[in-house]
Every structure is written in structure tokens, then in C-alpha cells.
Design an enzyme around this catalytic site. Structure first.
Site, PDB file in Angstrom:
ATOM      1  CD1 TRP B 101      76.869  67.024  71.775  1.00 21.09           C
ATOM      2  CD2 TRP B 101      74.782  67.836  71.946  1.00 21.09           C
ATOM      3  NE1 TRP B 101      76.021  66.175  71.106  1.00 21.09           N
ATOM      4  CE2 TRP B 101      74.740  66.643  71.188  1.00 21.09           C
ATOM      5  CE3 TRP B 101      73.596  68.526  72.182  1.00 21.09           C
ATOM      6  CZ2 TRP B 101      73.548  66.122  70.664  1.00 21.09           C
ATOM      7  CZ3 TRP B 101      72.412  68.019  71.667  1.00 21.09           C
ATOM      8  CH2 TRP B 101      72.394  66.830  70.922  1.00 21.09           C
ATOM      9  CG  ASP B 170      76.099  68.506  78.775  1.00 21.99           C
ATOM     10  OD1 ASP B 170      75.831  67.422  79.324  1.00 21.99           O
ATOM     11  OD2 ASP B 170      75.738  68.792  77.619  1.00 21.99           O
ATOM     12  CE  LYS B 194      74.812  60.922  74.970  1.00 19.73           C
ATOM     13  NZ  LYS B 194      74.261  60.567  73.659  1.00 19.73           N
TER      14      LYS B 194
END
Lengths: 359, 359
Positions: B101, B170, B194
Site C-alpha cells: 500500500w 495512511d 476495516k
């Protein structure tokens, strides 16, 4: 009395859809989970994703030359993505201005590349759709129209009459409300929250030759990246697409977009009739040849009665009629999920209100 | 046996949240509508919007120097928005690479402006978090980190130890999982799916001095535009924000992020203990000092047993354990909504599986 709503969006969803979604709430297909709790890489969600795509294709008769994408960010993100993807060096994006949303779309394009407004209805205060006398040029990146103008209550009556090699349309507020020839369009986009589902998902229909790899474009803003990944480049808004799929299924069950068109025409006529037969007590905002079948806009001759109208409507369990601040007056949004009965009740209320306060 | 899930996201939401949302399904606060059918300009929705913002503030102790935004497009859109908004001419964005990511975030930034990867854990195949020995420079636009790496199962143990004038993180996969000092960060972003809610909404926490008007930027991609409009510049994903608000309320009722931290530590220890006490039958992918409390990654010494492990787990009603294809093996994602009991059952299953197939 049951409450009825005429909101401009987000708006009501079909009752049958809400009942179905509730029945599948805590145990989708025996998984013990709501569909929103499923991985977007799992078979359970992927089936929904494919179904929604296929139903879009079936209902609008989308040809194989075009792809269907499900994105996020609403029409507002499309205002940026369209020019980012389609303005090629040396070409100019052309815009038709028919209201606030097309103005916004044009303004955003102007930040990104060469853009020009070639036709405008502004001089009529957007009451009347302008004459579409534009001749396409080799220098055009595309020609952008807005099919229905929610704030002013105008709508192009025939989506098949325009001709441009790269015709782009914002159909956020009338997609699925009537049939039209998709193959005449290079790109169509629509935020879901009027006729397709809840806010949070945007449908894009794009001609495949426009899906060109562009390494300079952020991946998330590239149609080609989304198409290549079947709209699963990033986590899709799972629950919004699930509901969109149920809404499309509902349209199919009701008889498809042709049936939607018949219903919407009748619903609109019911309210326009109440306006036109009021002897000037109510006045339509849009001129009759430009009237929308999605958003009926009108004013009261006696502006001082406006608050009273809203108040008494709410006392009669009728909500969502306040017009947009830039136009004033009232707006009855009668998207696909609004039933004929709601329009009948509104027309009846309008008549009663006139009997009480008219001369 | 009740099915239990360890998906990487979208993932399960707290049971209490799903029960509450179902109870409000067809009649939110006496309006006769689901909240998703309400206008985002109406008081009913606006109250939810404000509550969600306030709860974000309360739970994370967000100082007045920072604003809270709710956007669409997931972390993937933030990969583009962060550099578009924060790379100022003459400055360079600096990235810390700790997995796929952060690699993606860096790649997207490189398309937009001057960007450089200054620290990387790649040589350990992202099993180990790199040493954060970076000295900030006046030339830095910002320093970007990824707080938890879902694919490799690593997580920075202490979010307060980094120091940079413009630290960007992030936190998609571990926001709300433990307390930290928000004021150390210039910008934090997190896709909801999440720990915050369903897919379709992204939370952004941004220091207000970074909200600078930039007429060249598409409005929808400008943090300043969203902040000025209180995240109502365009139609927000109403239902996703409603559910996010319920999830935040649930965290509050459970005892806040400090309680989440205690639970997550215990849950993670339960599974790591099963790995570490298997005598090498199971092996953790991440090195112990870098282990995540959100995603526990592990492999089997005997790779040929992998399919059997998944098969027997599913027979025991345990789902979502397959590791990401770039790492292989298994991954148990144990976000806030996953209860201790699920981790106990997994540990027990792992032990039984080992008894059956180990030497």
C-alpha cells in the site's frame, strides 16, 4: 396519513427494495453476514457486482462497444474525470449550459484543459432549453450535455436527437427514466441517488475506444484502470452497489425503462395539470416545451403564501417540496420510485390550498 | 456452529451496530424513511453528520487545530489527493515504504509531483519495519507513512514516536485501534472498511493550516473545498456515514480506543501464541518486533497442507483466512469488531489441526 416525499436527492427508494434489503440484513444467502460485511474479492459479492453490471446492460440495451463502471465520488468527481481522461492535447471540450450543474461541470473542465461553452440557456434564466444548433468540429474533445436539470426543472425531451462523435452526458437525475439509444453517446455518468440507488455509487457507461492507458493520470482517476479491473481496482462501495442491483431488478420487474417512462409521464402530467389549471395561482418555472418529468418546479403568484404552502403541505404529510434557493418556490421531484399516488395527493393538496387561499 | 470471519476488508461490523441499524431500517426517528432516503441538506441527516464528526474528535482527542472530513473514493483516492494538495512547488514528498500500500501511495505521488522513497523495508520482503532514522528537511512537502500493513501483517508499535513537521499517515487498517497523539500528524486518512464502518466513506483528519485555496485544483479533489463545505460540497455517502457514526458510538460504549487497544493486544496474543508454541509447525510472517495487532500473518512449514488447513477451517465454520497472494499462507484480520471468542476458536482450531497433521 402516510408521509410522502418529493426530495431532490438522496430520495426515496422503492418500497419493495427496502423490504428485500431488510429481509437479507443479517444473513445474506446463508453466510451469517450482511452483504456489506463480505470481502469484495469473494464470490458472494462478485455475483452481485456482475448482476448489477448485466442489469444495467439489459435495461438500457447497452451495446458491446460500451463498458459499464461503478465508481465513487458522485457526478462531482465525474466533472473532473471526464476532462482529465478525454481532453487530448490540441482539442477543446465543448459544453452546453442548461443549469447550475452544467455550469459546474464546465467550470471544472476549464481548470483541467481547453474548454468552451458553445450553447447556453442562461439568458432565459434556464427556464427554456436552448436550441441545439451546434455543428461538431474535428477540434472537439467532446460535447457535454446535462440531460435533466434538477434545479430549474427542465429536461431534454429526446435523448436520441443529438449527434456528436463524442457526446458526453450527465444523466444523474434521469437515467433509467426512459429508453434512449446508448450507442449515440461516448460517455454517460450518473450519481445513483436519484434513480439508481443510495448516494455513494456512480454509474459510468463508456465507449471502449476511449479507454486509453495514460501513465500520467492518477490510477484512481483513470477510466481505463477501472475498466481493466472491472471496477474492482479499489474497494467498491459494496452496499450501495448491492442496493443499486436491487433497484435495477425492481425496474425490470415493473416492466423496464419503457414502463418507467409511461409512469413518469403520467406522474408529471398530474402535477403540471394542477399548475396549468390553477388560472395563474400556480406558475410553472420551466417553459412547457422544456418541462422535466423528473423535477416539477413551480411558484405561487402570491409569494407571501410560500411558507404557508410548505407548512400546510407538511401538515398533510407531504414533504420535500421546497425549491432550490437559486429559483425559489417549489420543486416536486418525482423520480422512478415516487408512485402515482403521491402525485395524486400532491395535486389534490394544491387544489385544496388554492380553494382556501385563491380568489 | 456460528460462522466466524477473519476477512481483510470489507469486514464484519459490530453485532450491536447491525442490530441497531436494522431496528431503524424503515422508520428513522419517526420519519417513515430510512436515513439513506433523507436529503443530505435536511436536519435529520445533518445531525448524524455532525455527531459522526464530533465522535471522531472525542474518541481520538482531535485538537481544534485539525479538521475532520468525510470523503469518498477510499485510501486509493487519497493516494492522489495528498500529493495534489500538499506538494508545493520546489518541495518533495517523502515516502516510507513498508508494504504494497505504501508502494502504491508512492507510485501515485510520483505521477503528480516530486516524490522520493527515503526509507524502505523491502529488502526484508516487508517482514520487518525499517529503522525510522529519517531527518526532516526544509525541502520536504511531507513525510508519508502507512501505520499498519495488511498484506504483510506489520504495524508500527508506537504512532507517537515519529517526528516531522508534515507527517502524513495512511491509517486505513488501524485507526481507532489504539490511542495516539493526533497533533503529531499533519494529515491522516482512513478508508472506513476495516475499523470505521462499511466501504464507501473515507475519514480525513487534516491540520487546518494545510487548507489552502487552490483555484487550479478540481474542486472535488481539494481538501479546502471539502472543509469549507463541512464535507457537504457534494452529496455525501449518507448511509455509510450513518453506519460509521453507529460504529463510533459502539467504540465509545465499549470504553473508547484505550479499551480497543487492550482487546486487540489480547486477541493478537492469542493467535501469535498459537504460532509461537507450535514448535515450527506454524511460522509468523512478520518478525516479532514488527507484528501487527490487526492482521496476523502466518504460514505452514509444510506448504502442501495449506489447502487442507483452509478446508478444515471452513468445516469448523472459520472463514476468511487465506493470505494475500503476494505473501501466501494465512492471514487472520482481527479488526475492532472481531471478538476475543473468534480468536480463541481460531487458536483452538490451529492446535487441533497441528495435533492431526504435525509430527
Amino acid at each position: 396519513m402516510e408521509r410522502i416525499y418529493f426530495q431532490a436527492g438522496p430520495t426515496t427508494l422503492p418500497k419493495e427494495v427496502m423490504i428485500r434489503a431488510k429481509s437479507e440484513w443479517e444473513d445474506f444467502q446463508g453466510t451469517g453476514l450482511n452483504i456489506m460485511e463480505h470481502s469484495h474479492r469473494g464470490e458472494t459479492y462478485e455475483n452481485i457486482h456482475e448482476q448489477a453490471k448485466e442489469k444495467m446492460r439489459d435495461l438500457l440495451n447497452i451495446p458491446e462497444t460500451h463498458d459499464v463502471l461503478f465508481l465513487q465520488g458522485g457526478a462531482s468527481l465525474q466533472f473532473a474525470m471526464v476532462p482529465m481522461n478525454l481532453i487530448i492535447s490540441g482539442k477543446t471540450a465543448k459544453y452546453v449550459l442548461t443549469g447550475s450543474w452544467s455550469e459546474k461541470a464546465f467550470k471544472e473542465a476549464s481548470k483541467i484543459g481547453s474548454s468552451e461553452a458553445v450553447i447556453s440557456g442562461k439568458e432565459t434564466k434556464y427556464r427554456t432549453l436552448p436550441k441545439m444548433n451546434y455543428e461538431s468540429s474535428d477540434q472537439d474533445a467532446y460535447l457535454h450535455i446535462t440531460s435533466n436539470n434538477t434545479i430549474y426543472g427542465t429536461q431534454w425531451p429526446d435523448l436520441n436527437e443529438f449527434s456528436h462523435p463524442n457526446l458526453v452526458a450527465d444523466m444523474s437525475s434521469d437515467i433509467m427514466s426512459k429508453p434512449f439509444n446508448v450507442s449515440k453517446y461516448a460517455l454517460i455518468y450518473a450519481g445513483a441517488q436519484k434513480n439508481l440507488g443510495p448516494a455513494g455509487v456512480t454509474a459510468v457507461i463508456i465507449r471502449k475506444d476511449l479507454l486509453i492507458e495514460n501513465e500520467d493520470l492518477p490510477s484512481i482517476l483513470s477510466y481505463q484502470v477501472h475498466a481493466k479491473n472491472n471496477s474492482l481496482y479499489n474497494t467498491p462501495p459494496v452496499y450501495s452497489i448491492y442496493l443499486l442491483n436491487l433497484v435495477l431488478q425492481w425496474i425490470e420487474e415493473q416492466g423496464g425503462v419503457k414502463e418507467m417512462q409511461l409512469r413518469n409521464e403520467k406522474k408529471a402530467q398530474t402535477i403540471y395539470h394542477a399548475i396549468d389549471n390553477s388560472g395563474g395561482f400556480y406558475n410553472g418555472y420551466a417553459t412547457p416545451d422544456s418541462r422535466s418529468h423528473m423535477n416539477v418546479t413551480f411558484t405561487l403568484s402570491d409569494q407571501e403564501l410560500e411558507n404557508q404552502f410548505i407548512k400546510e403541505a407538511e401538515e398533510s404529510s407531504i414533504f420535500g417540496l421546497k425549491g432550490h434557493r437559486s429559483v425559489g418556490g417549489f420543486r416536486a421531484s418525482i423520480y422512478n420510485a415516487v408512485p402515482q399516488e403521491s402525485c395524486d395527493r400532491l395535486a389534490q393538496f394544491m387544489q385544496q390550498f388554492q380553494e382556501k387561499y385563491g380568489n
